[in-house]
Scaffold this motif. Structure first.
Motif, PDB file in Angstrom:
ATOM      1  N   LYS A   1       3.005   0.976  -8.661  1.00  0.00           N
ATOM      2  CA  LYS A   1       2.642  -0.445  -8.663  1.00  0.00           C
ATOM      3  C   LYS A   1       3.206  -1.089  -9.926  1.00  0.00           C
ATOM      4  O   LYS A   1       2.910  -0.652 -11.044  1.00  0.00           O
ATOM      5  N   LYS A   2       4.029  -2.132  -9.763  1.00  0.00           N
ATOM      6  CA  LYS A   2       4.633  -2.838 -10.896  1.00  0.00           C
ATOM      7  C   LYS A   2       3.861  -4.097 -11.263  1.00  0.00           C
ATOM      8  O   LYS A   2       3.865  -4.507 -12.414  1.00  0.00           O
ATOM      9  N   SER A   3       3.237  -4.729 -10.261  1.00  0.00           N
ATOM     10  CA  SER A   3       2.438  -5.924 -10.493  1.00  0.00           C
ATOM     11  C   SER A   3       1.481  -6.079  -9.312  1.00  0.00           C
ATOM     12  O   SER A   3       1.456  -5.243  -8.415  1.00  0.00           O
ATOM     13  N   ALA A   4       0.742  -7.167  -9.271  1.00  0.00           N
ATOM     14  CA  ALA A   4      -0.187  -7.416  -8.162  1.00  0.00           C
ATOM     15  C   ALA A   4       0.547  -7.609  -6.839  1.00  0.00           C
ATOM     16  O   ALA A   4      -0.021  -7.400  -5.771  1.00  0.00           O
ATOM     17  N   THR A   5       1.817  -7.970  -6.906  1.00  0.00           N
ATOM     18  CA  THR A   5       2.581  -8.246  -5.677  1.00  0.00           C
ATOM     19  C   THR A   5       3.776  -7.337  -5.475  1.00  0.00           C
ATOM     20  O   THR A   5       4.491  -7.464  -4.483  1.00  0.00           O
ATOM     21  N   THR A   6       4.040  -6.423  -6.400  1.00  0.00           N
ATOM     22  CA  THR A   6       5.257  -5.611  -6.316  1.00  0.00           C
ATOM     23  C   THR A   6       4.967  -4.137  -6.570  1.00  0.00           C
ATOM     24  O   THR A   6       4.278  -3.794  -7.532  1.00  0.00           O
ATOM     25  N   SER A   7       5.514  -3.294  -5.700  1.00  0.00           N
ATOM     26  CA  SER A   7       5.505  -1.845  -5.893  1.00  0.00           C
ATOM     27  C   SER A   7       6.916  -1.332  -5.673  1.00  0.00           C
ATOM     28  O   SER A   7       7.688  -1.919  -4.922  1.00  0.00           O
TER      29      SER A   7
ATOM     30  N   ASN B   1      -1.585  -4.077   1.900  1.00  0.00           N
ATOM     31  CA  ASN B   1      -2.992  -3.848   1.556  1.00  0.00           C
ATOM     32  C   ASN B   1      -3.942  -4.420   2.599  1.00  0.00           C
ATOM     33  O   ASN B   1      -5.046  -3.918   2.777  1.00  0.00           O
TER      34      ASN B   1
ATOM     35  N   LYS C   1       0.821  -1.210   0.000  1.00  0.00           N
ATOM     36  CA  LYS C   1       0.000   0.000   0.000  1.00  0.00           C
ATOM     37  C   LYS C   1       0.860   1.268   0.000  1.00  0.00           C
ATOM     38  O   LYS C   1       0.468   2.301  -0.524  1.00  0.00           O
TER      39      LYS C   1
ATOM     40  N   ASP D   1       6.874  -0.724   5.655  1.00  0.00           N
ATOM     41  CA  ASP D   1       5.949  -0.817   4.531  1.00  0.00           C
ATOM     42  C   ASP D   1       4.559  -1.183   5.014  1.00  0.00           C
ATOM     43  O   ASP D   1       4.406  -2.048   5.869  1.00  0.00           O
TER      44      ASP D   1
ATOM     45  N   CYS E   1       8.872   2.079  -4.392  1.00  0.00           N
ATOM     46  CA  CYS E   1       8.678   3.384  -3.756  1.00  0.00           C
ATOM     47  C   CYS E   1       9.994   4.145  -3.714  1.00  0.00           C
ATOM     48  O   CYS E   1      11.047   3.572  -3.458  1.00  0.00           O
TER      49      CYS E   1
ATOM     50  N   CYS F   1       5.082   5.993  -4.874  1.00  0.00           N
ATOM     51  CA  CYS F   1       5.051   4.542  -5.071  1.00  0.00           C
ATOM     52  C   CYS F   1       4.395   4.226  -6.411  1.00  0.00           C
ATOM     53  O   CYS F   1       3.374   4.811  -6.760  1.00  0.00           O
TER      54      CYS F   1
END
Length: 120
Positions: free
Chosen positions: A28-34, A71, A2, A68, A36, A26
């Motif tokens: 968002k690169k994928s559903a599991t990766t951001s 979500n 988040k 960090d 920042c 931040c």
């Protein structure tokens, strides 16, 4: 992820690290990766024991820590996620001679760079 709920830095050689956290972005690169990126301001005069005549005591290797936000409301504390070098203060003094200079004529510029030696 988040976002970031906390980020801090400190000098690894003496533990001081007061800084002003001025922003975070931040992506968002994928559903599991951001990814920042945080921005901080560090001014030597803010640090305990700072001497106005010697701001170079902040030079050295600094460590970055972050907390960090997930979500789901959970969090993860990341110590020593990155390091950077705080360089010593430097000063450049220059002088130009043969002034005024005519178009196409030669101008001599001399200077002296001090600082940035020793601890880096």
């Amino acid at each position: 992820m988040k976002g970031l709920s906390r980020i801090s830095v400190f000098n690894k050689s003496d533990g001081w690290g007061f800084s002003d956290w001025t922003g975070t972005k931040c992506v968002k690169k994928s559903a599991t990766t951001s990814v920042c990126t945080a921005t901080m301001t560090i001014a030597p005069q803010w640090l305990p024991g700072s001497l106005p005549e010697d701001v170079n005591h902040t030079a050295g290797i600094w460590q970055v820590n972050a907390t960090d936000k997930a979500n789901d409301g959970d969090y993860w504390i990341a110590d020593d996620i990155a390091e950077f070098k705080m360089m010593r203060a430097s000063k450049l003094i220059t002088d130009a001679s043969a002034e005024p200079v005519a178009k196409g004529a030669h101008l001599t510029v001399s200077g002296k760079l001090t600082g940035r030696t020793g601890k880096t």
